[in-house]
Structures are given as C-alpha cells and as structure tokens.
Write a protein that holds these residues in place. Sequence first.
Motif, mmCIF file in Angstrom:
data_model
loop_
_atom_site.group_PDB
_atom_site.id
_atom_site.type_symbol
_atom_site.label_atom_id
_atom_site.label_comp_id
_atom_site.label_asym_id
_atom_site.label_seq_id
_atom_site.Cartn_x
_atom_site.Cartn_y
_atom_site.Cartn_z
ATOM 1 N N ARG A 9 0.833 -1.213 0.000
ATOM 2 C CA ARG A 9 0.000 0.000 0.000
ATOM 3 C C ARG A 9 0.863 1.257 0.000
ATOM 4 N NH1 ARG A 9 -2.506 3.415 3.555
ATOM 5 N NH2 ARG A 9 -1.878 2.291 5.426
ATOM 6 N N LEU A 14 -1.447 4.344 -1.914
ATOM 7 C CA LEU A 14 -2.901 4.271 -1.842
ATOM 8 C C LEU A 14 -3.397 4.301 -0.401
ATOM 9 C CD1 LEU A 14 -3.449 1.339 -4.386
ATOM 10 C CD2 LEU A 14 -3.623 3.792 -4.839
ATOM 11 N N THR A 15 -4.650 4.659 -0.251
ATOM 12 C CA THR A 15 -5.308 4.516 1.045
ATOM 13 C C THR A 15 -5.719 3.053 1.195
ATOM 14 O OG1 THR A 15 -7.522 4.911 0.167
ATOM 15 C CG2 THR A 15 -6.248 6.866 0.870
ATOM 16 N N ARG A 17 -8.706 1.999 1.605
ATOM 17 C CA ARG A 17 -9.907 1.839 0.775
ATOM 18 C C ARG A 17 -9.522 1.641 -0.692
ATOM 19 N NH1 ARG A 17 -14.311 0.192 1.512
ATOM 20 N NH2 ARG A 17 -14.742 1.558 3.240
ATOM 21 N N GLU A 18 -8.592 2.448 -1.185
ATOM 22 C CA GLU A 18 -8.179 2.332 -2.587
ATOM 23 C C GLU A 18 -7.534 0.976 -2.862
ATOM 24 O OE1 GLU A 18 -7.285 7.054 -3.534
ATOM 25 O OE2 GLU A 18 -5.738 5.817 -2.575
ATOM 26 N N ASP A 21 -10.272 -1.678 -2.867
ATOM 27 C CA ASP A 21 -11.034 -1.649 -4.118
ATOM 28 C C ASP A 21 -10.247 -2.304 -5.251
ATOM 29 O OD1 ASP A 21 -13.085 -0.349 -2.804
ATOM 30 O OD2 ASP A 21 -12.612 1.638 -3.629
ATOM 31 N N ALA A 22 -8.964 -1.971 -5.354
ATOM 32 C CA ALA A 22 -8.136 -2.548 -6.418
ATOM 33 C C ALA A 22 -8.015 -4.060 -6.266
ATOM 34 C CB ALA A 22 -6.748 -1.904 -6.415
ATOM 35 N N GLN A 27 -12.005 -2.785 2.958
ATOM 36 C CA GLN A 27 -11.066 -1.953 3.712
ATOM 37 C C GLN A 27 -10.795 -2.554 5.089
ATOM 38 O OE1 GLN A 27 -12.012 0.196 6.544
ATOM 39 N NE2 GLN A 27 -9.821 0.576 6.811
ATOM 40 N N VAL A 52 -2.298 -3.842 -8.018
ATOM 41 C CA VAL A 52 -1.811 -2.466 -8.178
ATOM 42 C C VAL A 52 -0.566 -2.421 -9.063
ATOM 43 C CG1 VAL A 52 -2.861 -1.588 -6.065
ATOM 44 C CG2 VAL A 52 -0.553 -2.560 -5.969
#
Length: 165
Positions: A9, A14-15, A17-18, A21-22, A27, A52
């Motif tokens: 991460r 990224l957060t 959450r991001e 999602d990926a 989360q 990612v």
Amino acid sequence: MIGPVQLIRAVAGLTQRELADAAKTSQPTVAAYESGTKSPNWRTVERIAGSVGLACHPTVGAALTRDQERSLFLHGAVARELRARRTEVIEIARRNISRMRSVNPHAWRLLNDWERILHGSTSQIVACMLDPGEHGRDLRQVSPFAGVLTPAQRVAVYSSFRSAV
C-alpha cells in the motif's frame, strides 16, 4: 516491522480503501492485515500486489532494518514519480550517477547496475528499485534518485513511514 500488505500500500501510494477496491476486498480486511489481526497467505499477498501492478517475490534472509524499510518507502515515492514523469526522473538519475562516480569510485559496480537498469522499462526499474532482497538493498545504498522528491514529498514519506511502523 512493516508487513507485506502495508508495504504494498505504501509503495503504491494508496489509502486502505483504494487498495481494497483494487484488490477486490474490503477496507477492514486490509486494515486487519496491516494491524496483524489477520495474516494473509502468500497467494493473497501476490494477488494484492498484482492488483496495483506490483510483483511480489518471497525472499529468504535477514529481515529489513528500520532504515532499509524507510528506504523502501522513499523509493516507493520515487517509483510513483517515475511512473508520472519518466523522462525527467531518468535524466536526474543519470546525472547523479555521473556525479557519484567521481566521488564514490568504490561503488562502480552498483552504479553500472543502475545505468543498465535505467535502460529498462518503467516496471523493470521499479522492480529493481523496490527489490527487498540483498541486491535491492545494496542498490538503494547508492540510489541515483536524489532530487526526484521535493522536500515536502520527503517529509510526507517520513511521516507516513513513522505512522506505519
């Protein structure tokens, strides 16, 4: 010590959450992996990294020191800059290699490695830059990416690192 999901991460910038999602997860699951309340298996780590655009390879050897982890965080930020402005970052690195040769003749082997690496694709450069193995650690000791990050970006990386550890 920073766990693999947290490192992925951080490198991806990224957060939670991001990243969730990926990776097509939640989360809270990412948070649990990062806090250590859940342990992802190796396939899960590979899947999350792949989501990612990162490759993940198991390494055998000594754990990273705090300084080495911080260096990985910094190089994660450099990797994001490389993806955003490749030509400029490569030029900075090449100028730095030239300068470093004159002040650090003992690092010639690693500087030659960096020169070769810089001819690769962005993903190849990033993979070498973020290699957690011994050679990656050695490369980061003579990193040619000084000047790529602004002082504010470096401060943000250090702050993120302190909160992650």
